[in-house]
Design an enzyme around this catalytic site. Structure first.
Site, PDB file in Angstrom:
ATOM      1  N   GLY A   1       0.867  -1.579   0.043  1.00  0.00           N
ATOM      2  CA  GLY A   1      -0.068   0.362   0.034  1.00  0.00           C
ATOM      3  C   GLY A   1       0.934   0.951  -0.202  1.00  0.00           C
TER       4      GLY A   1
ATOM      5  N   VAL B   1       1.193   3.493   2.183  1.00  0.00           N
ATOM      6  CA  VAL B   1       2.415   3.930   3.016  1.00  0.00           C
ATOM      7  C   VAL B   1       3.699   2.146   3.682  1.00  0.00           C
ATOM      8  CG1 VAL B   1       2.481   4.856   5.672  1.00  0.00           C
ATOM      9  CG2 VAL B   1       0.495   4.977   4.304  1.00  0.00           C
TER      10      VAL B   1
ATOM     11  N   TYR C   1     -15.074   4.650  11.269  1.00  0.00           N
ATOM     12  CA  TYR C   1     -13.317   4.306   9.996  1.00  0.00           C
ATOM     13  C   TYR C   1     -12.418   5.166  11.566  1.00  0.00           C
ATOM     14  CZ  TYR C   1      -8.716   4.767   8.399  1.00  0.00           C
ATOM     15  OH  TYR C   1      -8.050   4.760   8.156  1.00  0.00           O
TER      16      TYR C   1
ATOM     17  N   PRO D   1      -1.270   9.377  11.711  1.00  0.00           N
ATOM     18  CA  PRO D   1      -0.499  10.293  10.038  1.00  0.00           C
ATOM     19  C   PRO D   1      -1.968  11.485   9.989  1.00  0.00           C
ATOM     20  CG  PRO D   1      -1.411   7.884   9.543  1.00  0.00           C
ATOM     21  CD  PRO D   1      -1.460   8.029  10.992  1.00  0.00           C
TER      22      PRO D   1
ATOM     23  N   LEU E   1      -2.306  11.307   3.519  1.00  0.00           N
ATOM     24  CA  LEU E   1      -1.096  11.690   2.954  1.00  0.00           C
ATOM     25  C   LEU E   1      -1.162  11.153   1.982  1.00  0.00           C
ATOM     26  CD1 LEU E   1      -0.078   8.116   5.686  1.00  0.00           C
ATOM     27  CD2 LEU E   1       0.713  10.443   5.442  1.00  0.00           C
TER      28      LEU E   1
ATOM     29  N   HIS F   1      -8.213   9.216  -1.737  1.00  0.00           N
ATOM     30  CA  HIS F   1      -8.630  11.191  -1.577  1.00  0.00           C
ATOM     31  C   HIS F   1      -8.634  12.168  -2.174  1.00  0.00           C
ATOM     32  CE1 HIS F   1      -7.341   8.083   1.750  1.00  0.00           C
ATOM     33  NE2 HIS F   1      -8.108   8.784   2.502  1.00  0.00           N
TER      34      HIS F   1
ATOM     35  N   TRP G   1     -15.196  18.436  -5.336  1.00  0.00           N
ATOM     36  CA  TRP G   1     -17.010  18.286  -4.892  1.00  0.00           C
ATOM     37  C   TRP G   1     -16.194  19.440  -3.768  1.00  0.00           C
ATOM     38  CZ3 TRP G   1     -16.631  12.479  -3.016  1.00  0.00           C
ATOM     39  CH2 TRP G   1     -17.203  12.032  -4.173  1.00  0.00           C
TER      40      TRP G   1
ATOM     41  N   ASP H   1     -18.374  18.868   2.468  1.00  0.00           N
ATOM     42  CA  ASP H   1     -16.807  19.010   2.812  1.00  0.00           C
ATOM     43  C   ASP H   1     -16.242  18.527   3.371  1.00  0.00           C
ATOM     44  OD1 ASP H   1     -16.394  21.463   1.450  1.00  0.00           O
ATOM     45  OD2 ASP H   1     -17.441  22.680   2.471  1.00  0.00           O
TER      46      ASP H   1
END
Length: 364
Positions: A15, A17, A138, A165, A168, A181, A242, A321
């Site tokens: 992944g 990270v 989450y 973190p 990222l 993201h 968005w 947002d």
């Protein structure tokens, strides 16, 4: 302490990270690394995870595997986000304890903090008020993970540390137009709009061949491709993003995050994460970030300038947002001896270069 011969299991080593942590450890001479892809080891399966630990017997574990996504994914797949992350954590941390792992590093997220947390967010802002609704499941899973690390360390004397973190981005990022993201999605949208704007259909087709959008590939007709991309706010004249563009966000280059993670893994013990003599020991996790922020609108401007798109930027105010502001207080991390290196301007350019290179390599 871990030495160069210590066996280190990096969960999620493919992944964003996890791959950067793997490479960082390698660069420091830690070659006894263990990794398994999702196909090789399903971390949701407790029997499979136990069998893996029985065979490999790692000295240390980096838990970078997680089920992650952007605002819309978190909103639409709430059960998946809480169930899968709790299950992964339960299995990996539980087997680490049962197999006597010396050191464990758990990677969380700063979405653990309340929606309206005092800024910048210190570690002790945790659980002081309600979470952001869009990513609540989450966040609760990640809070459970850091509390597992804290609780095992306090009750059994384990050396389990959790790092949180900020947002990222970097090599091996997810560029899905809906479930990624904000920064990688923004880069891809602006890149595709630029290609359309300049009539570079071959580049559009290469992009879609590498990362199809809802089944649409480079082999589809121009009208089919145009219609599909328009659904995501991508046209030759404009890019529609968005929200309002007003939220403030902090961004950390993934290889910086990896360096911070390895620094903590090798140099920080659980006892270093709280003040000695505290009656109630809590909030032992460590924020990892830059301590710097910019608005999503400012970020979009940097992406447009980096990509070189000449069209219009529009905002869809009907879309959420998310949290208004999310800046980490990284003073604890600084005291523990680590500072970030990559600033956002360089990072946007580096990520766009990596993205373009990936399209070229896969095309050739």
């Amino acid at each position: 302490m871990l030495d160069k011969n210590s066996k280190i299991y990096v969960a999620g080593h493919k992944g964003l990270v996890g791959s950067a942590i793997w490479n960082n450890l390698k660069s420091r001479g830690y070659d006894n690394l263990v990794g398994r892809s999702h196909k090789e080891l399903d971390l949701l399966d407790p029997t499979a995870v136990k069998a893996f630990f029985d065979v490999e017997q790692p000295d240390a574990v980096v838990l970078a595997a997680a089920h992650v996504g952007g605002i819309m994914a978190n909103l639409n797949y709430r059960a998946d986000f809480i169930y899968q992350n709790l299950q992964i954590q339960q299995n990996v941390i539980g087997e680490s304890f049962r197999h006597g792992v010396k050191k464990l590093l758990f990677l969380g997220s700063t979405c653990i903090y309340p929606r309206m947390a005092l800024q910048p967010m210190k570690e002790d802002a945790l659980l002081t008020s309600e979470l952001e609704y869009t990513n609540e499941p989450y966040a609760i899973a990640k809070i459970a993970g850091l509390k597992m690390c804290e609780s095992f360390s306090l009750q059994y004397g384990c050396n389990y540390i959790a790092v949180m973190p900020t947002n990222l981005y970097g090599p091996n990022d997810n560029f899905h137009l809906e479930n990624s993201h904000v920064l990688p999605a923004m880069i891809r949208k602006v890149h595709l709009a630029k290609c359309l704007n300049e009539g570079r259909w071959e580049d559009v087709r290469r992009d879609l061949d590498l990362r199809p959008v809802e089944g649409v590939t480079g082999g589809n007709s121009e009208s089919e491709i145009t219609a599909e991309l328009a659904k995501f706010g991508i046209t030759s004249e404009a890019v529609t993003l968005w929200g309002t563009g007003s939220p403030m966000r902090e961004f950390l280059w993934s290889e910086d995050m990896a360096d911070a993670s390895v620094h903590v893994l090798l140099n920080v013990d659980f006892k270093d994460t709280y003040a000695p003599g505290e009656k109630e020991i809590r909030n032992c996790h460590i924020n990892v970030g830059t301590g710097k922020e910019l608005s999503i609108r400012e970020l979009a401007g940097k992406v447009i300038n980096t990509v070189g798109f000449k069209g219009e930027l529009r905002w869809d105010n009907s879309k959420p947002d998310g949290t208004p502001r999310k800046l980490t207080d990284v003073s604890k991390l600084h005291v523990l001896g680590w500072h970030h290196k990559v600033e956002i301007d360089d990072g946007v350019q580096k990520l766009y270069d990596w993205y373009k290179l990936g399209i070229c390599i896969n095309h050739n």
